[in-house]
Structure formats: structure tokens, C-alpha cells
Scaffold this active site. Sequence first.
Site, PDB file in Angstrom:
ATOM      1  CB  SER A 113      -1.130   1.520   5.639  1.00  0.00           C
ATOM      2  OG  SER A 113      -1.504   0.573   6.576  1.00  0.00           O
ATOM      3  CG  HIS A 114       1.209   1.521   9.458  1.00  0.00           C
ATOM      4  ND1 HIS A 114       1.165   0.847   8.262  1.00  0.00           N
ATOM      5  CD2 HIS A 114       2.516   1.624   9.782  1.00  0.00           C
ATOM      6  CE1 HIS A 114       2.401   0.528   7.903  1.00  0.00           C
ATOM      7  NE2 HIS A 114       3.238   0.992   8.803  1.00  0.00           N
ATOM      8  CG  ASP A 277      -4.426   0.356   9.475  1.00  0.00           C
ATOM      9  OD1 ASP A 277      -5.601   0.031   9.218  1.00  0.00           O
ATOM     10  OD2 ASP A 277      -3.495   0.155   8.684  1.00  0.00           O
ATOM     11  CG  ASP A 279      -5.261   0.984   5.012  1.00  0.00           C
ATOM     12  OD1 ASP A 279      -4.805   0.844   6.169  1.00  0.00           O
ATOM     13  OD2 ASP A 279      -4.871   0.292   4.056  1.00  0.00           O
ATOM     14  CG  ASP A 281      -5.090  -2.680   5.943  1.00  0.00           C
ATOM     15  OD1 ASP A 281      -4.744  -1.911   6.876  1.00  0.00           O
ATOM     16  OD2 ASP A 281      -4.383  -2.879   4.934  1.00  0.00           O
ATOM     17  NE  ARG A 282      -0.519  -2.254   9.346  1.00  0.00           N
ATOM     18  CZ  ARG A 282       0.757  -2.147   9.597  1.00  0.00           C
ATOM     19  NH1 ARG A 282       1.174  -1.937  10.838  1.00  0.00           N
ATOM     20  NH2 ARG A 282       1.646  -2.233   8.637  1.00  0.00           N
ATOM     21  CE  LYS A 376      -2.433  -5.149   6.898  1.00  0.00           C
ATOM     22  NZ  LYS A 376      -1.714  -5.139   5.615  1.00  0.00           N
TER      23      LYS A 376
HETATM   24  C1  G16 Z   1       1.693  -3.691   4.764  1.00  0.00           C
HETATM   25  C2  G16 Z   1       1.555  -5.068   4.197  1.00  0.00           C
HETATM   26  C3  G16 Z   1       1.716  -6.082   5.278  1.00  0.00           C
HETATM   27  C4  G16 Z   1       3.006  -5.892   6.025  1.00  0.00           C
HETATM   28  C5  G16 Z   1       3.091  -4.475   6.536  1.00  0.00           C
HETATM   29  C6  G16 Z   1       4.443  -4.145   7.145  1.00  0.00           C
HETATM   30  O1  G16 Z   1       0.632  -3.428   5.613  1.00  0.00           O
HETATM   31  O2  G16 Z   1       0.325  -5.248   3.563  1.00  0.00           O
HETATM   32  O3  G16 Z   1       1.673  -7.327   4.677  1.00  0.00           O
HETATM   33  O4  G16 Z   1       3.102  -6.778   7.081  1.00  0.00           O
HETATM   34  O5  G16 Z   1       2.896  -3.569   5.474  1.00  0.00           O
HETATM   35  O6  G16 Z   1       5.404  -4.220   6.165  1.00  0.00           O
HETATM   36  P1  G16 Z   1       6.874  -3.741   6.400  1.00  0.00           P
HETATM   37  O7  G16 Z   1       7.395  -4.603   7.523  1.00  0.00           O
HETATM   38  O8  G16 Z   1       7.570  -3.981   5.107  1.00  0.00           O
HETATM   39  O9  G16 Z   1       6.838  -2.298   6.821  1.00  0.00           O
HETATM   40  P2  G16 Z   1      -0.113  -2.039   5.570  1.00  0.00           P
HETATM   41  O10 G16 Z   1      -1.166  -2.139   6.641  1.00  0.00           O
HETATM   42  O11 G16 Z   1       0.948  -1.007   5.868  1.00  0.00           O
HETATM   43  O12 G16 Z   1      -0.639  -1.920   4.184  1.00  0.00           O
END
Ligand code: G16
Length: 543
Positions: A113-114, A277, A279, A281-282, A376
Site C-alpha cells: 500500500s502506502h 497511494d 496500490d 485505493d487511498r 476503498k
Molecule cells: C489499511 C487498511 C485501512 C486502514 C489502514 C491503516 O489501508 O485497509 O483500513 O485504515 O491500513 O491501518 P493502520 O492504522 O493499522 O496502519 P492500506 O491502504 O494500507 O491497505
Amino acid sequence: MTLLTLPTTPYNDQRPGTSGLRKKVTVFQQKHYLENFVQALFDVLPAAQGLTLVLGGDGRYYNRVAVQTILRMAAAKGYARVLVGQGGILSTPAVSAVIRAAQASGGIVLSASHNPGGPDGDFGIKYNIGNGGPAPEKVTEAVFARSQQLAEIHTSDSADIALDQLGDYRVDGMQVTVIDPVAIYAELMRSLFDFEAIRALFAGGFRLRFDAMHAVGGPYAKALLEGELGAPAGTVVNAVPLEDFGGLHPDPNPVNAEDLIAHLFADDAPDMGAASDGDADRNMVVGRRFVISPSDSLAVLAAHAKLVPGYRQGLAGVARSMPTSTAVDRVAKSLGIPCFETPTGWKFFGNLLDAGKVTLCGEESYGTGSDHVREKDGLWAVLFWLNLVAASGKSVETLVRELWTAHGRCVYSRHDFEAIPTDKADALMLRLRAALPKLPGTTVAGCAIALADDFAYTDPVDGSVSQKQGIRVILTDGSRVVFRLSGTGTEGATLRVYLERHEPDATRHDREAQTALQPLIALAEALAQIRASTGMERPSVTT
Ligand code: G16
């Protein structure tokens, strides 16, 4: 081509976090590390004969190696067919869309992801189920349990396929189809939004800057915004996915997307800015000289959803993660629809969406989505905003200010304390938890506390219970401080402190957020003793 059974030994650190297994690339490069996790997953899933699997990732370093490895293991598992994105690329929302469109049994998303990428960065893997959404906790826990007992890996000695060429291939008895990563997703977007109205908006001179941060969102944004909707060439910047994201940190927030913010605050700023981000999704949406909190963005989309063709019939309900601000709750109340509060993690929205209880959902962590997929969706949110601007004739800033006027402003901020030694972070949370029962009814740092608990969630659809989902301290005026440890980091622990205060007084809506939240910041420090316990004078990231 022969199927092979190889001996292996378990790794004890393969428990998926908030969103799959995320580790340093160097961890994934250990012997059989990726294979062990995939085998544990395949062992937990039912027989694959006759089934289709979707496979793709955000293009970061190790993506291509992992795709070829997983294809061989999928053949050994007995899948009939795998749909894989060209070049191994599929954004997370696109995986979800393809699973649903192809009625696949599930999909594997390769992404951290990010988190930063490259040989010294992070890699990740997660499994999505047949509804297109992240596997629920009972599946991820079963995978972890299985990973602890693993003795064998099943694979094949098949050669790599030509991942960059569209078309059909065979890996042992299994068919592999390399698909256009954008086509199915683009079709879905056309079915939801008023493309004519958005085209007219761009034709009228509306200027957007979309920063894809050299991540997987680039090809999708280019194809739709510039290719179909008539946004001028150059609207999408940093559009080519790179294995190390060009050294950028593909986390769309004002801190990591500082270049976008600088453009939106320049004299000749465009009308709207957006970023996605790693991938895709954000999303972050920015107005001209106007930063928007993700919680407010969700609330605006909910308030005006009927302006968008795909949501014209209205929303069944909305959902937000617990730390997300209550702005959308206020909109839901005025619309007379339910609002659900779930733990952090997109997987918790799946049942609500499947059951038709909610149509839109979102999180403070720059995630917004709807029942069109089960992830998302960054570009979807940007198209939604464009559609709202086109249909209402109002600027991004005006739409947010109208939200504040109607419902008050939920002043919001998140403070992240990164890379804390895990034992120190655990001790801090333990201390906080122990203090909770005595807090209600007391005043700490001048704040009168009404409620203090560790958030637990009972899924209204299947009754499953998730405990310890974040410590929340709620004041008598409804203000909140929430403490959680991140489940997505790969270095030590990250403490997230979420701060929210409702400001009904319109003359105070322009107060700087950190100033307006100062009493809550002091409360957080008094309760958690963050400085003393971590040695950190200030948060690593404030958004
Ligand atoms: C993931 C989850 C999200 C979450 C985020 C942050 O996003 O899918 O639901 O809000 O991580 O999570 P944490 O606070 O535990 O770091 P992504 O975009 O990283 O897949």
C-alpha cells in the site's frame, strides 16, 4: 513440467496485520518466505479445481518475482484459471472489480500500500475473497495458524510466463490470462459517474492536478481522466509506476504529497488536486488553497450522493472506522439513514456492504469507497468529487464549507509516532488500558471525561466479535482522543493518536486545527505520557 513438493520450515512472523502481511522486501526474500505464506493460504482455502483466481499488484519491487512464483503454486493447487494484470499490475480496487466481474473465487493482491518500495522498502501480500473484499479475520487467523505448522510447499517447475504480453498461457494444467489492468475497472466507473458532465467540466477549463506518485494509480488515472474525460495532457503527474515509486513515499496526505500541496497553494493553483497511494485505493482531494480531511471528504460524498448517477436512488446507510471523525454520522442523521462504526481495516466493511446495510464507507486514513467493489477506491473518490463539482457548479471548498455550516466542523488531526520499540509501545498501551476504568467522571488536563474504553465490535451481520480495536476517551462535549497501534507498519510500532473536536460556531471554523485541538493534545500527553515513554518530543507525522 512437473509438480514439485519441497520441504520447508515455518516462519513465526506471518500473522497478517490490518491489511495482509507486510514486511521488508529483505524479509520476503528469505528462502521460501513468500512460498510459505502462499502455501498456508492455499492449505486453508477449499479445493481449487474449476475455480478462477485473480492476481496482481502495485508494481513495486519484487512484484514480478512474486507473480511468477504464485502462478506456479496456483497451478499446483489446481486452479483452472488465473487472471493476471499485464506486467503483474492491478490496483487494489481493480483486483476487487475483476474478482466480482469474473466471478472468481478470490484474488491475491501484492502490495504494501502506502509503505515505501524498492529493494530496501516494503512488500506485502493479502488475499481477497469471492465478494472482492479482504479476507475476514477468521480466514487470516487460520492462515497464520497453518503457517506455523507448514512442512511442505507445492509448486511446479514451469517456466515464467511473458507477463507483459496480453493473452493466454498455460502453467502446467492451468490457464493463465494476462488481462488489460484498466479495462474492467474503467467500465465500472463509466456505469457510476456522469462522464458527460465531467467532460463538460474539463472542456470549460476546470483544472485538476492528479499526482499518481509513480504508483499503480497512474495508468488508471491517465486512461480515464486524460484519455476519456478530456482533461489536458499533463493533468496526471508522476503517472508511470516505478518499482521504487521514484523514491517518493506514496502516501497521499499533505505531508508525503507535499509537492501537490505546493501546487495547490501556488498563485496559479488548479481548481482541484488529488493523489492516490501505492496500490491506488487511498485518495487525497485538495481544493484550491484548501486542504480537506478524509473524514470531511466522506461526509461531503454522503451528503451529495444523489447528484451522482450510480447513487441517485440514495444511500442505504454509511459506515466509518471508529477513529474517523463523526462528520458522516451527522450527515447520516440528517438524511435519516444508519451510520455504522467499525474497527480500523477495510475488511470490517465487507459484511455491511454485502448485506446491503451500507452504500458508502470511509476512513480517516484517506480511504473512501462504496458497494461498487469491496475495497476503498482512490480514483473512484476523485471521480465522485469531479461529478459533484460538475453537477453542483460549486467549488471543492464551497462544498466543504457548506458541510461545516450545516453540521458544524469536526476539527480533526492524527498524530503518528513511528518506529517506537515494540516493547515500549506495548507497555504504553497496557498502562492506558489499565487506567481506563477509573477515568470516566474525572477531569484530566482540564478535560471532563465521560467515557473511556477499549473499542470492541460485534459484526451486525455474522455476530463475530473483535476486541481491543483502539482505546477511546470521550469527553462530556463529545470531543475524543483515540489511541491505537498501527497494524500496517514494518519497523517497530507506530502509535496513532486521533483527535477530534466538534466546532458548531461558524466564526471559529477557520481556526488552525492544531491550535483548536490543543486541549486534546495536552490530554493525550497527560494520559499516555508519550514523551516520557518513547523519548519522542513530537509526532513523526501530523496529518
Ligand atoms: C489499511 C487498511 C485501512 C486502514 C489502514 C491503516 O489501508 O485497509 O483500513 O485504515 O491500513 O491501518 P493502520 O492504522 O493499522 O496502519 P492500506 O491502504 O494500507 O491497505
